[in-house]
Each structure stands twice: as structure tokens, then as C-alpha cells.
Design a protein around this motif. Sequence first.
Motif, mmCIF file in Angstrom:
data_model
loop_
_atom_site.group_PDB
_atom_site.id
_atom_site.type_symbol
_atom_site.label_atom_id
_atom_site.label_comp_id
_atom_site.label_asym_id
_atom_site.label_seq_id
_atom_site.Cartn_x
_atom_site.Cartn_y
_atom_site.Cartn_z
ATOM 1 N N GLU A 40 38.414 41.467 33.437
ATOM 2 C CA GLU A 40 38.706 41.037 34.798
ATOM 3 C C GLU A 40 38.045 41.950 35.825
ATOM 4 O O GLU A 40 37.620 41.507 36.889
ATOM 5 N N ARG A 50 42.142 44.865 32.606
ATOM 6 C CA ARG A 50 42.944 44.091 33.547
ATOM 7 C C ARG A 50 42.727 44.560 34.978
ATOM 8 O O ARG A 50 42.709 45.764 35.261
ATOM 9 N N ASP A 109 44.637 46.563 27.009
ATOM 10 C CA ASP A 109 44.730 46.362 28.457
ATOM 11 C C ASP A 109 43.557 47.010 29.185
ATOM 12 O O ASP A 109 43.056 46.475 30.175
#
Length: 470
Positions: A144, A309, A288
Motif C-alpha cells: 500500500e 500497510r 504487515d
Amino acid sequence: MTDAPPGPAPARDLPSVDRLTAHPLLERWREAHPAAVRAARAVLEEERAARRAGGTVHGDEDGLAAAAAAWLRRRLEPGPHRVLNATGVVVHTNLGRAPLGAGARAAVAAASGYSDLEYDLGRGARGSRHDHVAPLLATLCGAEDALVTTNNAAAVLLMLSALCRGREVLVSRGEAVEIGGGFRIPEVMRLSGARMIDVGTTNRTRAADYAAAVTPRTAAIVRVHPSNFSVVGFTERPSTAECAAVAREHGLLLLEDAGSGALRDPARLAPGLAGEPVLDAVLAAGADLVTASGDKLCGGPQAGLVAGRAELVAKLRRHPLMRAVRPDKMVLAALGATLASHLSGTAEEAVPVERMLARDPEAIEAEARAWAWTLRADGVPADVAPGRSEAGGGSLPGTSLSTTCVTLPGPTGRLLAALRAVEPPVIARAEAGRVWLDPRTVAPEEVGDLLHAVRAAWERVHGARPGRVL
């Protein structure tokens, strides 16, 4: 009764500063006269003090001039200096790790003056240095968001400081590793303010070991890739996906230090180069955040890569430590060009690390034979022999690549020293009483310089050329 050897001349017999700066050994620094004067004064003062004590440091006038020349070289030519890597170790930590490709070097040159480092040309207002490479890195990692720090240790320190300070992090005992320079992962973690909790054993850790160690104070599972060693035999290590399942069950973060920075599977370059974590695969398996080095298998400059993330990356970007570990414009320029090569599919040609790892063993053998033939024609008794190259730099431990080396007879210590003393210096290795030169890590444009340097070094050790060696 024999006469005692004469002692050093008295201090009053030392040459003047002007005379010493006029010595032929200092000729190259004539236009740097103020520095040459400082050098002469420094070595004369050392020698004067030694002679007053009944000894000597530099000896006669030639020795004083040589010492002054060395003083000037250390200060006026501080380095790092260009060397030719003939060791066969592709990512050689002592030689600057990944050599930059032509595109990366050009990008550094273009950014070396004024640049839009923190200026948005579209809006005509202040921008962010992270905007130059973050979208590119995020795309390559399937993330992301992403950011860049000065190196991977800084990335890990920032990640733990921003997300885990004052809480516990779970780390397998087999992953509490020491990295280059004597720095240890547990020490980096403690510096972040997180408390490291060991789980499992050195050779066997299971997902259940992490689950059993969770307390209300636990913030994350930290997974560290052992990129500079391998444990073989009776071993067990849970996968990223297994650790992710434990983290999700207990509401923890999964943070992974992937180490060597592989953006694509190295096994595609050569058989046997398997086993390194690929950054997008780590995130796809449930991590993550993932961190890695930019100057190992990625093939770029020293940098720390962070991806994952968006909300977590944003916390890192806002953390006060980010200011201390942010990269400069040179790093961002070189990294951006390197990452662009990976995204465009041109990395095997444009990124030297990829090109060297992917080299065909038969092509290397042909090159080694051509080198040996050229050297023998100049009186250097070169031969060829099969050998092994390494990825190096804390990447792909325990694996090697087939190569063919040019070998030279000794004395190996003197010949290696002579190779280091020529211009440009050549770094080689010794094995079985011979000096070995591996073509894998020598770029095509460096071959002429390397052969000239080898001839010069051979003459320093063995004298003038004896003629063609058959």
C-alpha cells in the motif's frame, strides 16, 4: 671489537620545510602548497621529537618526503577510491557492496546540483522527498505504501521505535543474529525501546512457541531473515504465513526483516540461487511491514527499504526518528533509477549485481582463457582453473556459482600486495599457493585496466617481462 652503528642525525640536521616540500615525491601536490607545508611541518616535528629521544621515525630525507606524501594522500585524496573487484564475490561488503549501474550513476550526477528533492513542480510548493521513490517501491513490493531510510538497520530501528516502543516483541532465538561490524539485532531492538522476548531454540522454533509467549504487553512478532549464515540439519522455522496466522489470532503486528532485498526470486538468474525471501511474497504471506537492504540483491545504493500497510508506513514517516534516518538526494536518485530498472524488466542488463549473478559459466570460461592468453603473451605465466563465485554481502549463505578463474603463481602475499598497490588497485584472492582472478565481478569496460594492472603488479614482484609464455 666492532663499532656501534651510527645513530640518527641530530635534529638540527633536518631539512627545512621549503626543501622538503620541493622533494620530487611531493611534485604532484605543487599546486596544493599550503597543504604540503602542513604535511612537511607535521612529519618534521615527529622526526625532531624522535631524534631528541635518541631515535628516528622517518629516517633520511627520502623517508621524510615519503611520510609527507602519505600525509597528503590521506587528506587530499580521502576516498573511497575506485578498485577492481576480481574476487568473484558479487556483493562485496568491504568493496562497497553493490556496484551502481550506468543509469544509477547518471541519476546521481543529475541530482547532484539543485533538484526537486522537496519541491513539487506541479504545485510550485514544498513537496516530500519520499514521493520520488515511494510509489515505485510500493509497486514492486505489492504494498500500500513504502519509504526509504539510510540503511536496513535504520529501517528496523525506526519500525520498532514507531510501533513497539515500551512493549514486547517476540523473536526466535535462531534469528537474534549479529550483522556486519559487530552490531547485533537484539541491541538494535533494545535501542528502540522495545523489549525482545526470545522464543523457541536456536535450531527449532515453531508457530506454537510464538503463541505461547504472547502476553498483554506483546506488540508484534518480529521475523528476521538469517541472511549471512545458515543453520542446517535438525531445524524447523515457521513460515511467514504461519507467523501471520498467530499474529492475527492475537491481534499482533507481524514485522519482517527480509535482509537481502530481493525484489524478484534470485533463482531465475542462476540455478541454486534459491531461498531468499522476495519482498512482495513476504507481504502477500501476511506480514504487515517488510524491511530490507537496498545495496544487496536489489543492486542499488546503501538504503533501507520499508513497505507494507499504509497506516503503519504513515506512523514511521511521522516519527521524529525519521528525520535522523532519512536518505539524501544522491541515495534517492540512485535507488530510483535502480528500482525503475527492476520495474521495466531491464535489471538483468542495467543492474550490475543482476548481470553478474546471471552470467553464463561458459562465457566466463571463454573470457578467462582470453585473459590468460593475453597475459602469457606479455610474459605473465597465467593459467585457468575452475572455481566458485559467491553472491556475498549477507545474501544467499552457503550457495555459490560455477566460474572459471585466471590463476597466477606466487609468492601470493607479495603479488596480492602489488595488485593492491597499482592503479587502479586490483583486489583478488589467494588459494592453493596461487592468486585467483574471477572474471564474474569485472565489468567489460574494466578488463583493459585489470590486465594492465596485473602486468604492472607482476613486474613489481618478478622484474621486467621475460617475453611470451607458451
